[in-house]
Scaffold this motif. Structure first.
Motif, PDB file in Angstrom:
ATOM      1  N   VAL A  72       8.904   4.610   4.101  1.00 47.24           N
ATOM      2  CA  VAL A  72       8.739   3.199   3.727  1.00 47.24           C
ATOM      3  C   VAL A  72       9.064   2.305   4.927  1.00 47.24           C
ATOM      4  N   LEU A  73      10.177   2.571   5.601  1.00 51.40           N
ATOM      5  CA  LEU A  73      10.564   1.760   6.748  1.00 51.40           C
ATOM      6  C   LEU A  73       9.545   1.854   7.870  1.00 51.40           C
ATOM      7  N   ILE A  74       9.114   3.072   8.168  1.00 52.21           N
ATOM      8  CA  ILE A  74       8.183   3.258   9.285  1.00 52.21           C
ATOM      9  C   ILE A  74       6.825   2.636   8.956  1.00 52.21           C
ATOM     10  N   ASP A  75       6.349   2.825   7.724  1.00 53.55           N
ATOM     11  CA  ASP A  75       5.094   2.177   7.323  1.00 53.55           C
ATOM     12  C   ASP A  75       5.184   0.667   7.551  1.00 53.55           C
ATOM     13  N   TRP A  76       6.279   0.061   7.112  1.00 54.98           N
ATOM     14  CA  TRP A  76       6.462  -1.385   7.260  1.00 54.98           C
ATOM     15  C   TRP A  76       6.498  -1.772   8.732  1.00 54.98           C
ATOM     16  N   ALA A  77       7.262  -1.032   9.532  1.00 52.33           N
ATOM     17  CA  ALA A  77       7.400  -1.360  10.954  1.00 52.33           C
ATOM     18  C   ALA A  77       6.054  -1.292  11.670  1.00 52.33           C
ATOM     19  N   GLU A  97      11.023  16.111  12.530  1.00 56.52           N
ATOM     20  CA  GLU A  97       9.810  16.930  12.659  1.00 56.52           C
ATOM     21  C   GLU A  97       8.934  16.821  11.408  1.00 56.52           C
ATOM     22  N   ARG A  98       9.561  16.872  10.220  1.00 56.32           N
ATOM     23  CA  ARG A  98       8.797  16.724   8.971  1.00 56.32           C
ATOM     24  C   ARG A  98       8.077  15.383   8.907  1.00 56.32           C
ATOM     25  N   LEU A  99       8.703  14.367   9.448  1.00 57.85           N
ATOM     26  CA  LEU A  99       8.100  13.041   9.441  1.00 57.85           C
ATOM     27  C   LEU A  99       6.988  12.891  10.480  1.00 57.85           C
ATOM     28  N   GLY A 100       6.854  13.845  11.377  1.00 62.11           N
ATOM     29  CA  GLY A 100       5.795  13.785  12.379  1.00 62.11           C
ATOM     30  C   GLY A 100       6.238  13.305  13.742  1.00 62.11           C
ATOM     31  N   PHE A 101       7.546  13.193  13.954  1.00 64.66           N
ATOM     32  CA  PHE A 101       8.051  12.803  15.262  1.00 64.66           C
ATOM     33  C   PHE A 101       7.897  13.966  16.240  1.00 64.66           C
ATOM     34  N   ALA A 103       2.352   4.618  16.806  1.00 67.91           N
ATOM     35  CA  ALA A 103       1.633   4.046  15.666  1.00 67.91           C
ATOM     36  C   ALA A 103       0.337   4.795  15.336  1.00 67.91           C
ATOM     37  N   PRO A 104      -0.525   5.124  16.316  1.00 66.48           N
ATOM     38  CA  PRO A 104      -1.747   5.850  15.959  1.00 66.48           C
ATOM     39  C   PRO A 104      -1.457   7.238  15.372  1.00 66.48           C
ATOM     40  N   GLU A 105      -0.419   7.891  15.872  1.00 71.78           N
ATOM     41  CA  GLU A 105      -0.034   9.204  15.329  1.00 71.78           C
ATOM     42  C   GLU A 105       0.472   9.063  13.897  1.00 71.78           C
ATOM     43  N   TRP A 106       1.272   8.028  13.668  1.00 69.03           N
ATOM     44  CA  TRP A 106       1.825   7.805  12.321  1.00 69.03           C
ATOM     45  C   TRP A 106       0.710   7.543  11.319  1.00 69.03           C
ATOM     46  N   ARG A 107      -0.225   6.689  11.707  1.00 71.71           N
ATOM     47  CA  ARG A 107      -1.345   6.385  10.798  1.00 71.71           C
ATOM     48  C   ARG A 107      -2.191   7.629  10.508  1.00 71.71           C
TER      49      ARG A 107
END
Length: 185
Positions: A115-120, A145-149, A175-179
């Motif tokens: 939720v925090l990362i999506d918002w950021a 790692e689970r979160l994709g970092f 950001a592009p990796e997170w999306r």
């Protein structure tokens, strides 16, 4: 205020000075489990220091340099997530998390961090989200790692904490990796 669901019976809400007593009770339950890694669980020793810590994050919120949120499970504060650093000029922020033992294994912190990362990323335009973690903290590294970092590197013996100089690992997601990872979920 707002409450965002982060699991069955769980919600994410702001942690503010008026929550100091509840926060201190939570910290007392989390101290042994999270204390080796999370300064807040050591700094908050009494009601006054708990209130001061929460006020520091209200001040960070007011200056747009950080934020602090609690995770409640069935009405009981069991953990938290935060932006320890929130730098809009460089579009970089650092996420931190903690949890008490009774709430582990439910995905609450994973969901709250998302939720925090999506918002950021989506609302505030952050390009780089960092995760700094002691090389000794296997649970936190596994979560990153689970979160994709991705592990960027190690700052050797950079963090003196409770009589030990910790190697701090720097993990990040752009950001592009997170999306892309979010779309793939």
């Amino acid at each position: 205020m707002f409450a965002i669901p982060v699991g069955e019976g769980a919600e994410l809400r702001p942690l503010e000075p008026w929550n100091a007593e509840e926060f201190l009770e939570h910290v007392d339950r989390a101290r042994e489990f999270a204390g080796p890694w999370v300064p807040a669980t050591v700094i908050a020793k009494d009601l006054e220091s708990a209130r001061e810590l929460l006020q520091r994050y209200v001040d960070k919120l007011a200056s747009d340099t950080g934020r602090l949120y609690g995770v409640w499970l069935d009405g009981k504060l069991v953990g938290g997530v935060l932006f320890r650093v929130f730098d809009t000029a460089t579009e970089t922020c650092e996420v931190g998390v903690w949890l008490e033992p009774s709430a582990t294994g439910r995905g609450l912190i994973t969901n709250a961090a998302r939720v925090l990362i999506d918002w950021a990323v989506d609302q505030r335009g952050m390009h780089r989200v960092e995760w700094l973690v002691s090389s000794r903290n296997d649970r936190s590294k596994a979560l990153a790692e689970r979160l994709g970092f991705v592990r960027d590197g190690v700052l050797r013996e950079s963090f003196p904490w409770q009589g030990i100089r910790h190697d701090m690992e720097v993990w990040s997601v752009l950001a592009p990796e997170w999306r892309a990872a979010r779309t793939a979920r």
